[in-house]
Design an enzyme around this catalytic site. Structure first.
Site, mmCIF file in Angstrom:
data_model
loop_
_atom_site.group_PDB
_atom_site.id
_atom_site.type_symbol
_atom_site.label_atom_id
_atom_site.label_comp_id
_atom_site.label_asym_id
_atom_site.label_seq_id
_atom_site.Cartn_x
_atom_site.Cartn_y
_atom_site.Cartn_z
ATOM 1 N N HIS A 1 0.854 -1.198 0.000
ATOM 2 C CA HIS A 1 0.000 0.000 0.000
ATOM 3 C C HIS A 1 0.879 1.233 0.000
ATOM 4 C CE1 HIS A 1 -4.029 1.902 1.015
ATOM 5 N NE2 HIS A 1 -3.169 2.911 1.091
ATOM 6 N N HIS B 1 1.387 4.865 -2.567
ATOM 7 C CA HIS B 1 0.865 5.605 -3.713
ATOM 8 C C HIS B 1 1.980 6.172 -4.581
ATOM 9 C CE1 HIS B 1 -3.473 5.680 -2.651
ATOM 10 N NE2 HIS B 1 -2.977 5.444 -1.439
ATOM 11 N N ARG C 1 3.065 16.523 -15.248
ATOM 12 C CA ARG C 1 2.385 17.123 -16.395
ATOM 13 C C ARG C 1 2.754 16.533 -17.748
ATOM 14 N NH1 ARG C 1 2.282 23.559 -14.678
ATOM 15 N NH2 ARG C 1 1.561 23.222 -12.523
ATOM 16 N N ASP D 1 -6.183 2.856 -9.254
ATOM 17 C CA ASP D 1 -7.301 3.165 -8.368
ATOM 18 C C ASP D 1 -8.131 4.336 -8.879
ATOM 19 O OD1 ASP D 1 -5.707 5.373 -7.582
ATOM 20 O OD2 ASP D 1 -6.407 5.235 -5.509
ATOM 21 N N GLY E 1 -9.095 8.105 -2.204
ATOM 22 C CA GLY E 1 -9.754 9.371 -1.937
ATOM 23 C C GLY E 1 -10.598 9.330 -0.680
ATOM 24 N N GLU F 1 -10.793 3.812 6.662
ATOM 25 C CA GLU F 1 -9.689 4.682 7.074
ATOM 26 C C GLU F 1 -10.229 5.868 7.869
ATOM 27 O OE1 GLU F 1 -5.981 7.247 5.118
ATOM 28 O OE2 GLU F 1 -7.554 6.447 3.819
ATOM 29 N N ASP G 1 1.987 4.203 2.652
ATOM 30 C CA ASP G 1 0.934 5.029 2.061
ATOM 31 C C ASP G 1 1.533 6.124 1.177
ATOM 32 O OD1 ASP G 1 -1.710 5.640 1.535
ATOM 33 O OD2 ASP G 1 -2.032 6.759 3.381
#
Length: 360
Positions: A36, A38, A91, A158, A191, A221, A299
């Site tokens: 887990h 990101h 970007r 996700d 989110g 969470e 995380d």
């Protein structure tokens, strides 16, 4: 006296103090897996500052020394707000490739052999990066990381739950199923949880699961245990991201233990986002005592001032683990991963060999 968590093999010291220097050194060299973590949230201060300097219209500080203050969150909503300012720094495909490879470099320094990186392709594509270019960039970085750094990366795509309507879910599902990159193994939902029903995303998870992807939504969470139940029943979750509030429901803990559904626990993150008040109040020990398979993760590590070695030290303190218990925790992550069976067996053997060598 020590105590034994049924979800962990090995002995436990029962200590609640800081990890002793020997244990800290043991953790630093221990081969590990992470489940887990990101993609954008793993950007190191150096990379974030470099990207911010390339995009001077961003509010993100250009000086790495200022980032710790910037990443101080009032609550989970504020965390999401600041997280999205970092997302906005990605970007073009060159940004994507640089970020992804540098994440793997940081992982290699921590002896992370395998990681399932949660990627939110919609957030980058809607900012103008073509979907195929985005996927080619992460795949190019993935192959280079395995070849040059010895780090095996896999992807969890996700859905960003904060996006209104179904466009994010539709686009994430399309990219996952119609443009599926080689490294993709799982499908998730991130989110905010407040006001974002898990069941709303059932059709998208149904399609992803039908295409062979594994279900790993965030749940529990910042909301109660019912969100975890919903993730299990509506989204057919095979692992739960965070699941912090599961500890409030003994029947849920029993269900998770009985069905072998692991929790992706992120202690420091939970305190940083105010999901848990203090580390001492974190429910990880109750989860493990109930026989739930617990894995330890970061995380968004630089945003929370942590890394996986630090999280293992935190878990060792909260669970009272000695070296054998920490090694068992590392094997939990390997076995709960979506790595192929041969890969799991190799990494477990590497952990066992490391422990044997440590003992001399």
């Amino acid at each position: 006296m020590g105590r034994t968590h049924s979800s962990l093999e090995g002995s436990l010291s029962g200590s609640s103090g800081p990890a002793h220097p020997g244990l800290t050194a043991f953790i630093a060299g221990l081969p590990k897996a992470e489940l887990h973590v990101h993609h954008v949230g793993s950007a190191s201060p150096r990379i974030v500052a470099e990207l911010a300097a390339r995009h001077p219209d961003s509010p993100v500080p250009k000086d790495p020394a200022e980032l710790a203050g910037y990443f101080t969150f009032r609550d989970f909503a504020h965390f999401i707000e600041l997280y999205l300012t970092v997302v906005d720094l990605i970007r073009d495909a060159e940004d994507v490739r640089l970020l992804t490879y540098e994440i793997a470099r940081d992982m290699a320094r921590q002896q992370i052999r395998y990681a399932e990186l949660t990627v939110t392709p919609f957030s980058s594509v809607r900012r103008g990066i073509p979907d195929v270019a985005f996927l080619e960039a992460i795949e190019d970085a993935r192959r280079a990381a395995e070849r040059e750094l010895g780090v095996v990366l896999r992807w969890c795509f996700d859905i960003p739950g904060e996006v209104q309507g179904d466009i994010a879910a539709e686009e994430t599902t399309r990219m996952a199923c119609d443009l599926r990159p080689e490294g993709l193994v799982a499908f998730g939902l991130g989110g905010p949880e407040q006001g974002v029903s898990r069941g709303r995303f059932k059709p998208f998870f149904d399609r992803a699961i039908a295409e062979g992807l594994r279900s790993v939504p965030h749940a529990g969470e910042t909301t109660g245990p019912q969100t975890v139940w919903d993730a299990l029943t509506e989204l057919r979750a095979e692992r739960i991201g965070h699941g912090t509030s599961a500890a409030q429901d003994p029947r849920l803990l029993e269900h998770l233990a009985e069905h072998g559904i692991p929790l992706e626990v992120c202690p420091t993150s939970n305190v940083a986002t105010r999901a848990v008040s203090t580390l001492e109040e974190h429910p990880i020990a109750r989860m493990a005592d109930a026989g739930v398979t617990v894995t330890v993760n970061t995380d968004d590590p630089p945003m929370f001032g942590t890394d996986l070695n630090t999280e293992y030290a935190v878990a060792a303190r909260l669970l009272g683990l000695d070296e054998a218990g920490v090694a068992a925790l590392a094997k939990n992550a390997v076995r709960a991963s979506f790595l192929d069976d041969a890969g799991k067996a190799r990494l477990v053997r590497e952990i066992d060999a490391y422990v044997a060598d440590w003992r001399g």
